[in-house]
Design a protein around this motif. Structure first.
Motif, PDB file in Angstrom:
ATOM      1  N   MET A 181       0.813  -1.219   0.000  1.00 21.43           N
ATOM      2  CA  MET A 181       0.000   0.000   0.000  1.00 21.43           C
ATOM      3  C   MET A 181       0.848   1.270   0.000  1.00 21.43           C
ATOM      4  N   PRO A 182       1.860   1.414   0.876  1.00 20.81           N
ATOM      5  CA  PRO A 182       2.697   2.617   0.762  1.00 20.81           C
ATOM      6  C   PRO A 182       3.437   2.704  -0.565  1.00 20.81           C
ATOM      7  N   ALA A 183       3.828   1.567  -1.136  1.00 17.20           N
ATOM      8  CA  ALA A 183       4.512   1.588  -2.428  1.00 17.20           C
ATOM      9  C   ALA A 183       3.582   2.084  -3.532  1.00 17.20           C
ATOM     10  N   VAL A 184       2.332   1.618  -3.521  1.00 14.96           N
ATOM     11  CA  VAL A 184       1.360   2.072  -4.516  1.00 14.96           C
ATOM     12  C   VAL A 184       1.066   3.556  -4.342  1.00 14.96           C
ATOM     13  N   ALA A 185       0.956   4.002  -3.091  1.00 16.07           N
ATOM     14  CA  ALA A 185       0.687   5.423  -2.838  1.00 16.07           C
ATOM     15  C   ALA A 185       1.797   6.305  -3.398  1.00 16.07           C
ATOM     16  N   LEU A 186       3.045   5.870  -3.249  1.00 18.02           N
ATOM     17  CA  LEU A 186       4.170   6.649  -3.756  1.00 18.02           C
ATOM     18  C   LEU A 186       4.347   6.504  -5.265  1.00 18.02           C
ATOM     19  N   ALA A 187       3.969   5.341  -5.810  1.00 16.42           N
ATOM     20  CA  ALA A 187       4.239   5.075  -7.221  1.00 16.42           C
ATOM     21  C   ALA A 187       3.166   5.616  -8.155  1.00 16.42           C
ATOM     22  N   ALA A 188       1.977   5.893  -7.643  1.00 20.07           N
ATOM     23  CA  ALA A 188       0.858   6.246  -8.521  1.00 20.07           C
ATOM     24  C   ALA A 188       1.170   7.452  -9.395  1.00 20.07           C
ATOM     25  N   SER A 251       8.117  12.584  -0.484  1.00 16.81           N
ATOM     26  CA  SER A 251       6.838  11.999  -0.105  1.00 16.81           C
ATOM     27  C   SER A 251       7.004  10.841   0.866  1.00 16.81           C
ATOM     28  N   THR A 252       8.157  10.164   0.805  1.00 14.21           N
ATOM     29  CA  THR A 252       8.420   9.061   1.732  1.00 14.21           C
ATOM     30  C   THR A 252       8.335   9.518   3.178  1.00 14.21           C
ATOM     31  N   VAL A 253       8.740  10.756   3.435  1.00 14.49           N
ATOM     32  CA  VAL A 253       8.724  11.282   4.801  1.00 14.49           C
ATOM     33  C   VAL A 253       7.314  11.217   5.383  1.00 14.49           C
ATOM     34  N   ILE A 254       6.301  11.590   4.579  1.00 13.12           N
ATOM     35  CA  ILE A 254       4.922  11.584   5.067  1.00 13.12           C
ATOM     36  C   ILE A 254       4.321  10.182   5.022  1.00 13.12           C
ATOM     37  N   VAL A 255       4.560   9.455   3.923  1.00 18.72           N
ATOM     38  CA  VAL A 255       3.939   8.144   3.750  1.00 18.72           C
ATOM     39  C   VAL A 255       4.440   7.162   4.806  1.00 18.72           C
ATOM     40  N   GLU A 256       5.729   7.193   5.116  1.00 17.47           N
ATOM     41  CA  GLU A 256       6.244   6.310   6.168  1.00 17.47           C
ATOM     42  C   GLU A 256       5.579   6.600   7.504  1.00 17.47           C
ATOM     43  N   ARG A 257       5.303   7.867   7.745  1.00 18.05           N
ATOM     44  CA  ARG A 257       4.643   8.233   9.004  1.00 18.05           C
ATOM     45  C   ARG A 257       3.222   7.697   9.038  1.00 18.05           C
ATOM     46  N   ILE A 258       2.510   7.784   7.911  1.00 17.57           N
ATOM     47  CA  ILE A 258       1.119   7.318   7.860  1.00 17.57           C
ATOM     48  C   ILE A 258       1.048   5.814   8.115  1.00 17.57           C
ATOM     49  N   PHE A 259       1.974   5.051   7.507  1.00 22.23           N
ATOM     50  CA  PHE A 259       1.943   3.597   7.620  1.00 22.23           C
ATOM     51  C   PHE A 259       2.835   3.069   8.744  1.00 22.23           C
ATOM     52  N   SER A 260       3.375   3.962   9.573  1.00 21.04           N
ATOM     53  CA  SER A 260       4.215   3.568  10.720  1.00 21.04           C
ATOM     54  C   SER A 260       5.377   2.676  10.288  1.00 21.04           C
ATOM     55  N   ILE A 261       6.049   3.063   9.222  1.00 23.23           N
ATOM     56  CA  ILE A 261       7.223   2.329   8.754  1.00 23.23           C
ATOM     57  C   ILE A 261       8.459   2.944   9.415  1.00 23.23           C
ATOM     58  N   PRO A 262       9.256   2.162  10.123  1.00 23.04           N
ATOM     59  CA  PRO A 262      10.415   2.719  10.841  1.00 23.04           C
ATOM     60  C   PRO A 262      11.588   2.996   9.900  1.00 23.04           C
ATOM     61  N   GLY A 263      11.395   3.888   8.953  1.00 16.79           N
ATOM     62  CA  GLY A 263      12.427   4.204   7.981  1.00 16.79           C
ATOM     63  C   GLY A 263      13.037   5.569   8.226  1.00 16.79           C
ATOM     64  N   VAL A 264      13.772   6.044   7.243  1.00 17.82           N
ATOM     65  CA  VAL A 264      14.456   7.327   7.361  1.00 17.82           C
ATOM     66  C   VAL A 264      13.454   8.475   7.388  1.00 17.82           C
ATOM     67  N   GLY A 265      12.331   8.342   6.655  1.00 21.53           N
ATOM     68  CA  GLY A 265      11.321   9.390   6.648  1.00 21.53           C
ATOM     69  C   GLY A 265      10.741   9.633   8.028  1.00 21.53           C
ATOM     70  N   THR A 266      10.356   8.570   8.712  1.00 16.47           N
ATOM     71  CA  THR A 266       9.855   8.702  10.080  1.00 16.47           C
ATOM     72  C   THR A 266      10.929   9.262  11.002  1.00 16.47           C
ATOM     73  N   TYR A 267      12.162   8.851  10.763  1.00 14.05           N
ATOM     74  CA  TYR A 267      13.293   9.291  11.588  1.00 14.05           C
ATOM     75  C   TYR A 267      13.457  10.804  11.529  1.00 14.05           C
ATOM     76  N   ILE A 268      13.367  11.371  10.319  1.00 12.80           N
ATOM     77  CA  ILE A 268      13.603  12.810  10.186  1.00 12.80           C
ATOM     78  C   ILE A 268      12.429  13.611  10.743  1.00 12.80           C
ATOM     79  N   ILE A 269      11.200  13.087  10.649  1.00  7.28           N
ATOM     80  CA  ILE A 269      10.059  13.805  11.224  1.00  7.28           C
ATOM     81  C   ILE A 269      10.199  13.900  12.742  1.00  7.28           C
ATOM     82  N   VAL A 270      10.568  12.793  13.384  1.00  6.73           N
ATOM     83  CA  VAL A 270      10.787  12.804  14.834  1.00  6.73           C
ATOM     84  C   VAL A 270      11.930  13.746  15.188  1.00  6.73           C
TER      85      VAL A 270
END
Length: 312
Positions: A181-188, A251-270
């Motif tokens: 789902m996050p991949a489709v959201a980013l790829a659309a 966009s990864t920064v926001i999408v990772e936060r929405i799907f609670s993915i512990p990636g670099v995007g979530t890291y920078i928002i915190v």
């Protein structure tokens, strides 16, 4: 050609590293006091942050010290967790990298499919349908698409988990259900933009004399389209694909936060919320390097698609 592109990238990376480091200087007032929490912060905390960020040194000396560490992948320690930033990035990179790989695994084949289908019969019913659909998708922001996907496939149908991430090495099926789902959201949007570029290029190329000659020689559809027309039509699409890397990373920064993915995007928002300057500097520099690598890949692809580029 690759060597020339690498040499051009070096001063660009130096310039961008200086801009990234200057984020500290852009903080209004005393940076250490602001990062420590404002005027209510204790003098000991302010002094500790000033020492950790080398704010007692002249600005250029601070930059030189930071750049020397950054070249060695030493970005200091997080002001919030007190752990080395490099270690935390290494822990989070696999999630973001796998998400990016899933995005491009969707973007590239679907863009080729839709671009070729539209370019072979421009103005046809299928082409008009694809053009309308891609126009609508371009107007949809990735975070909105992500929330719609969660509402449909998680809340209503219950087919996919609404959030979370499972490493591929632990459970490939769990990784797929969590990343799709996050991949489709980013790829659309990427599929829509790249396919439109490829369709436009292919439409023009199919009218070229060399394509008509290829048909006259008895070439079949695969030989003419894939062997001749597609390579000449793909350069604009490749350019857009390289530019999309930056928007996908953003966009990864926001999408990772929405799907609670512990990636670099979530890291920078915190990190932004905690005013964790070493983390912000390291992650922004990582995005810059990723963008430069994407541009280098685009340049190499140019050389493959067009031999004139290699000789230029």
């Amino acid at each position: 050609m690759i060597a020339r592109r690498l040499l051009v990238s070096v001063p660009l990376l130096f310039a961008m590293s200086f801009v990234v480091f200057s984020l500290v200087a852009l903080i209004p007032g005393d940076a250490a006091t602001t990062i420590a929490g404002g005027s209510d912060a204790s003098p000991e905390t302010i002094a500790e942050i000033r020492e950790e960020l080398n704010l007692n040194d002249p600005f250029l000396v601070q930059y030189g010290t930071w750049l020397k560490g950054a070249v060695q992948l030493d970005f200091g320690s997080s002001l919030y967790t007190k752990r080395p930033v490099s270690e935390e990035l290494i822990e989070r990179l696999p999630a973001t990298t796998s998400l990016a790989a899933a995005v491009f695994a969707i973007v590239i084949p679907l863009s080729l499919l839709f671009g070729i289908l539209g370019g072979l019969r421009p103005g046809g019913l299928l082409d008009r349908g694809l053009m309308f659909s891609t126009s609508v998708v371009v107007a949809m922001p990735p975070f909105w698409i992500g929330m719609v996907l969660i509402s449909i496939f998680s809340v209503r149908l219950g087919w996919l988990p609404p959030y979370g991430y499972t490493p591929f090495s632990e459970d490939p099926l769990g990784w797929f259900t969590g990343i799709i789902m996050p991949a489709v959201a980013l790829a659309a949007a990427g599929v829509a933009i790249v396919s439109r570029q490829l369709r436009a290029g292919l439409t023009d190329t199919m009218r070229s004399p060399f394509v008509r000659t290829a048909w006259a020689k008895g070439g079949d559809t695969r030989q003419v389209v894939v062997g001749h027309a597609l390579k000449n039509s793909a350069i604009p699409a490749v350019t857009v694909l390289g530019i999309l890397v930056g928007s996908i990373l953003g966009s990864t920064v926001i999408v990772e936060r929405i799907f609670s993915i512990p990636g670099v995007g979530t890291y920078i928002i915190v990190a932004v919320g905690n005013m964790d300057v070493p983390v912000i500097q390291a992650t922004v520099l990582l995005f810059v390097v990723a963008h430069c690598i994407a541009n280098l890949i685009v340049d190499i692809t140019y050389g493959y698609l067009n031999p004139k580029v290699r000789a230029a």
